[in-house]
Design a protein around this motif. Structure first.
Motif, PDB file in Angstrom:
ATOM      1  N   ALA A 218       0.821  -1.204   0.000  1.00 54.34           N
ATOM      2  CA  ALA A 218       0.000   0.000   0.000  1.00 54.34           C
ATOM      3  C   ALA A 218       0.860   1.261   0.000  1.00 54.34           C
ATOM      4  N   ASN A 219       2.161   1.087  -0.196  1.00 55.80           N
ATOM      5  CA  ASN A 219       3.078   2.227  -0.213  1.00 55.80           C
ATOM      6  C   ASN A 219       4.032   2.111  -1.386  1.00 55.80           C
ATOM      7  N   GLU A 220       4.157   3.176  -2.156  1.00 54.52           N
ATOM      8  CA  GLU A 220       5.106   3.142  -3.271  1.00 54.52           C
ATOM      9  C   GLU A 220       6.520   3.370  -2.763  1.00 54.52           C
ATOM     10  N   PHE A 221       7.472   2.819  -3.476  1.00 52.07           N
ATOM     11  CA  PHE A 221       8.898   2.993  -3.189  1.00 52.07           C
ATOM     12  C   PHE A 221       9.218   2.676  -1.723  1.00 52.07           C
ATOM     13  N   GLY A 306      -4.718   1.301  -3.862  1.00 52.37           N
ATOM     14  CA  GLY A 306      -3.452   1.451  -4.553  1.00 52.37           C
ATOM     15  C   GLY A 306      -2.329   1.724  -3.577  1.00 52.37           C
ATOM     16  N   ASP A 307      -1.234   2.265  -4.068  1.00 55.14           N
ATOM     17  CA  ASP A 307      -0.112   2.580  -3.175  1.00 55.14           C
ATOM     18  C   ASP A 307       0.031   4.089  -2.976  1.00 55.14           C
ATOM     19  N   ALA A 314      -3.886   2.229  -9.911  1.00 53.15           N
ATOM     20  CA  ALA A 314      -2.656   3.016 -10.057  1.00 53.15           C
ATOM     21  C   ALA A 314      -1.651   2.595  -9.001  1.00 53.15           C
ATOM     22  N   THR A 315      -1.183   1.359  -9.125  1.00 59.11           N
ATOM     23  CA  THR A 315      -0.239   0.778  -8.174  1.00 59.11           C
ATOM     24  C   THR A 315       1.066   0.471  -8.899  1.00 59.11           C
ATOM     25  N   ASN A 316       2.174   0.954  -8.361  1.00 58.65           N
ATOM     26  CA  ASN A 316       3.473   0.752  -9.003  1.00 58.65           C
ATOM     27  C   ASN A 316       3.801  -0.728  -9.149  1.00 58.65           C
TER      28      ASN A 316
END
Length: 446
Positions: A218-221, A306-307, A314-316
């Motif tokens: 649930a978190n990008e990068f 998403g993230d 829209a999820t990386n």
């Protein structure tokens, strides 16, 4: 910088890492199953391929389009350098472009060429390293020649690259991670281990704890992300055609058609420990309200925001995670000419502890099967399983009984191995028509 932005955007296409390449790597590997046909990419699961039908020509077209961008960028960077106007920043862009070219060729040669450790003298893919004219008709290099170029690009790129983390782009440690992947595929375990250990010991990335494993989706990068392709609401977001939606159960949300779910074999593997933290990203599938075969990794986990906390699709795409590098190190250490089973067990345990009910591996009892199982559990739905099974020369058994009679399988047997001619894709008809010399180099059986 603009050119690299465009390259990353095109690598996130639905015909590449944005969806189809990831699904290809799982749909064919035995860890996925279908519930019905006709919803989308089911030809991957049933191996219904020919040059003119279900050839998935988008792989060929999109990857060579990305290579066109890379080669144009490299050509012009070198012109600037020759004029004496090179800079450190320009060198880094050059290193990123060379690393991207290596990754793209690695992906292409695994789609269209036989495994390196099966027949490296067989046909790979055309090596196009400079901008070419539209009338040019390049033919296929051997698998070995393609791998030689991949290694050359990675080696040339490494000293040019920054060791700093730039979110959404390639750096020195992404280069080393790709090198570890490639070396493992070539059975060069000494190089694979050295590259993996350089990433692990750098301190730039940290493994998710069991407590934050679920939230990582649930978190990008996040802290394990070595190379991650960005997918934003108005940029690269594929909506109901996204990777995440293809893995939801039918009707989970509007537009979710339930293409792929986990096979019984995968669920049995994950079920070795009912408290395995990786159950947290699974949801019940359309077959029942108790069978947890639906994967929520690419919608941001159960909250499905998403993230970025808003749009599920829209999820990386996490192309390379530190978890994979630990598993590469474990396998490489286990398979060294003089195996280092202590290292193998130690690296494996860093991932195996995500199943707290399983005993830690030791140098005395660690096995290759334990490492294989852990790769399956940790990297599920991330596009690795099929390529792993091919390089391990393992038979792949499909969960066809679970879906009979909803899906009738007529294009492959229930169990296949890498000698099956459809284990690699055909050169697509569009390429044969545009490039007649390559027709004589079509993959056998097609």
């Amino acid at each position: 910088k603009v050119a690299l932005n465009g390259l990353m955007r095109n690598m996130a296409s639905s015909s590449y890492y944005g969806r189809n390449f990831i699904i290809y790597g799982d749909a064919k590997g035995g860890d996925f199953a279908l519930r019905s046909q006709g919803r989308g990419l089911d030809a991957l699961y049933v191996f219904n391929h020919s040059a003119s039908s279900n050839s998935y020509s988008g792989f060929w077209a999109q990857m060579y389009y990305c290579l066109l961008q890379v080669n144009n960028l490299l050509f012009n960077i070198e012109k600037i350098e020759e004029a004496g106007d090179g800079t450190t920043a320009l060198s880094d862009y050059k290193g990123q472009a060379l690393t991207a070219r290596a990754l793209i060729y690695f992906d292409l040669v695994r789609l269209y060429g036989k495994p390196y450790n099966m027949d490296k003298s067989s046909y790979g893919v055309p090596l196009v390293l400079t901008p070419i004219d539209a009338k040019d008709q390049p033919t296929r290099a051997s698998v070995e020649q393609v791998y030689t170029q991949i290694l050359a690009d990675l080696t040339a790129a490494a000293p040019l690259l920054s060791k700093n983390i730039t979110k959404g782009f390639l750096n020195y440690y992404a280069n080393k991670s790709i090198h570890a992947r490639v070396a493992l595929t070539m059975d060069d375990y000494t190089t694979a281990l050295a590259a993996a250990e350089e990433v692990i010991t750098s301190g730039k990335y940290t493994l998710y704890t069991n407590a934050n494993w679920l939230n990582s989706w649930a978190n990008e990068f996040s802290s394990e992300s070595i190379f991650e392709l960005a997918m934003y609401e108005n940029e690269a977001n594929l909506g109901t055609a996204s990777l995440g939606y293809y893995l939801l159960r039918l009707g989970k949300v509007t537009g979710a058609s339930g293409w792929f779910m986990a096979s019984d074999y995968y669920l049995a593997r994950l079920g070795q420990d009912a408290n395995d933290v990786r159950w947290s990203v699974m949801d019940y599938d359309e077959s029942s309200t108790t069978r947890f075969g639906s994967c929520l990794k690419y919608v941001g986990g159960p909250a499905m925001k998403g993230d970025k906390g808003n749009i599920a699709a829209a999820t990386n795409v996490k192309v390379i995670r530190l978890s994979e590098i630990y598993l590469i190190a474990a396998e490489a250490a286990f398979k060294l000419p003089t195996p280092d089973k202590t290292k193998a067990a130690n690296y494996l345990n860093q991932i195996r502890k995500r199943a707290p009910g399983l005993a830690a591996a030791t140098a005395a009892d660690v096995t290759m099967q334990m490492i294989e199982d852990e790769r399956s559990k940790e990297l599920f739905a991330e596009g690795h399983r099929y390529f792993d099974m091919l390089r391990w020369n393992k038979s792949i058994e499909f969960n066809d009984d679970f879906i009979f009679p909803a899906v009738l399988i007529t294009h492959r047997e229930k169990i296949i191995d890498r000698t099956f001619y459809k284990a690699i894709l055909p050169i697509p008809q569009e390429e044969l028509d545009a490039n007649p010399p390559i027709a004589a180099q079509q993959n056998p059986g097609y």
